[in-house]
Design a protein around this motif. Structure first.
Motif, PDB file in Angstrom:
ATOM      1  N   ASN A  56       0.790  -1.230   0.000  1.00 19.21           N
ATOM      2  CA  ASN A  56       0.000   0.000   0.000  1.00 19.21           C
ATOM      3  C   ASN A  56       0.822   1.280   0.000  1.00 19.21           C
ATOM      4  N   SER A  66       0.294   6.293   1.678  1.00 18.73           N
ATOM      5  CA  SER A  66      -0.326   5.165   0.988  1.00 18.73           C
ATOM      6  C   SER A  66      -0.811   5.596  -0.390  1.00 18.73           C
ATOM      7  N   GLY A  68      -3.805   5.498  -1.628  1.00 14.63           N
ATOM      8  CA  GLY A  68      -5.011   6.315  -1.528  1.00 14.63           C
ATOM      9  C   GLY A  68      -4.701   7.755  -1.158  1.00 14.63           C
ATOM     10  N   VAL A  87     -11.601   3.747   3.741  1.00 15.02           N
ATOM     11  CA  VAL A  87     -11.210   2.338   3.786  1.00 15.02           C
ATOM     12  C   VAL A  87     -12.319   1.539   4.458  1.00 15.02           C
ATOM     13  N   CYS A 101      -2.981   2.843   5.328  1.00 13.22           N
ATOM     14  CA  CYS A 101      -3.762   3.965   4.798  1.00 13.22           C
ATOM     15  C   CYS A 101      -3.274   5.296   5.364  1.00 13.22           C
ATOM     16  N   GLY A 112      -6.368   7.980   5.242  1.00  6.59           N
ATOM     17  CA  GLY A 112      -7.544   7.165   4.986  1.00  6.59           C
ATOM     18  C   GLY A 112      -8.450   7.111   6.204  1.00  6.59           C
ATOM     19  N   PHE A 219     -11.208   7.923  -3.557  1.00  9.79           N
ATOM     20  CA  PHE A 219     -10.519   6.636  -3.450  1.00  9.79           C
ATOM     21  C   PHE A 219     -11.190   5.789  -2.372  1.00  9.79           C
ATOM     22  N   GLN A 221     -11.142   1.983  -0.690  1.00 13.01           N
ATOM     23  CA  GLN A 221     -10.399   0.722  -0.584  1.00 13.01           C
ATOM     24  C   GLN A 221     -11.218  -0.270   0.232  1.00 13.01           C
ATOM     25  N   TRP A 223     -11.291  -4.072   2.030  1.00 20.33           N
ATOM     26  CA  TRP A 223     -10.457  -5.177   2.512  1.00 20.33           C
ATOM     27  C   TRP A 223     -11.256  -6.482   2.539  1.00 20.33           C
TER      28      TRP A 223
END
Length: 262
Positions: A56, A66, A68, A87, A101, A112, A219, A221, A223
């Motif tokens: 990342n 990161s 992002g 995130v 992040c 993030g 952005f 993300q 997981w």
């Protein structure tokens, strides 16, 4: 016995690009031409947490921003009432996830924002999203007063980057009270859309991701862990892949249908 273990799954070329896709991703294979496949990633340190941070941030040792954070720093966000980098995680947070992040030496506003999607109601997904002690008008007055104090501090002493970042975080939290609760409320989606994504944890995350992108978040993300398989690889991989195959396919279908994939 010192021999490499071959894949137990069949790979076939899919789409116009002819990219090989495993049989465990039958639905994703239909969208392979809309995907960016990164084949050049590797790590010299096979530890999970270190590799996550490396993937990342591009750094194994020094704290670096990161992906992002860089994207949001370079392109900005289209929604000033929401974080530009969000995130989505399906449960608890590990230190490596937080480090993955980070904004590091970039301003804190590009950090993030971690969101726990294991909960159901919007006010549970983002803890303390609403101020239980003050109304919006009083909060606005309080924030304006703090901004005036900061202007005096900057003029008479010096500008403080950490203080600026903290004030921006307060301002964002104030704006999110109305915008975020709406974005994370997937009950406002039609039954057909919810059925498209499915009822799994990953399906919920992907639907939230689309709602965030739709609202201009730059952005997002998502997981999905649990890929470390030491036994029964054939059975476990098929199960884990099945959990994301439908939801990601639904996301790409939905984005394309709404003109958001562009």
């Amino acid at each position: 016995r010192g021999k490499a273990f071959p894949s137990p799954f069949e790979f076939t070329r899919r789409g116009k690009s002819g990219i090989e896709v495993s049989e465990v991703f039958p639905k994703l294979g239909e969208h392979v031409d809309d995907m960016a496949i990164i084949r050049s990633m590797y790590t010299d340190i096979p530890a999970h947490d270190v590799a996550q941070i490396f993937m990342n941030t591009g750094s194994l040792r020094l704290p670096r921003p990161s992906l992002g954070s860089w994207v949001t720093y370079g392109l900005g966000s289209e929604n000033q009432n929401m974080p530009g980098f969000i995130v989505l995680r399906p449960g608890g947070t590990k230190p490596s996830m937080t480090a993955s992040c980070q904004s590091a030496f970039l301003p804190g506003v590009f950090q993030g924002t971690m969101v726990n999607t294991a909960n159901t109601r919007p006010e549970q997904i983002i803890e303390n999203i609403r101020n239980q002690f003050m109304g919006l008008a009083d909060q606005r007055e309080q924030l304006d007063f703090v901004h005036k104090l900061n202007e005096l501090h900057s003029a008479k002493l010096q500008k403080d980057a950490q203080l600026e970042a903290r004030l921006e975080a307060f301002e964002m939290a104030f704006k999110m009270q109305t915008e975020a609760t709406d974005a994370f409320d997937i009950s406002k989606e039609s039954l057909a859309t919810r059925e498209l994504y499915g009822t799994t944890a990953q399906g919920k995350q992907m639907l939230i991701a689309r709602r965030l992108v739709e609202r201009g978040v730059r952005f997002v993300q998502v997981w999905a862990g649990g890929w470390d398989m030491h036994a029964d690889i054939e059975g476990n991989m098929e199960k884990r892949a099945g959990e994301i195959d439908g939801p990601i396919s639904a996301l790409l279908t939905d984005l394309k249908g709404r003109g958001l994939l562009d």
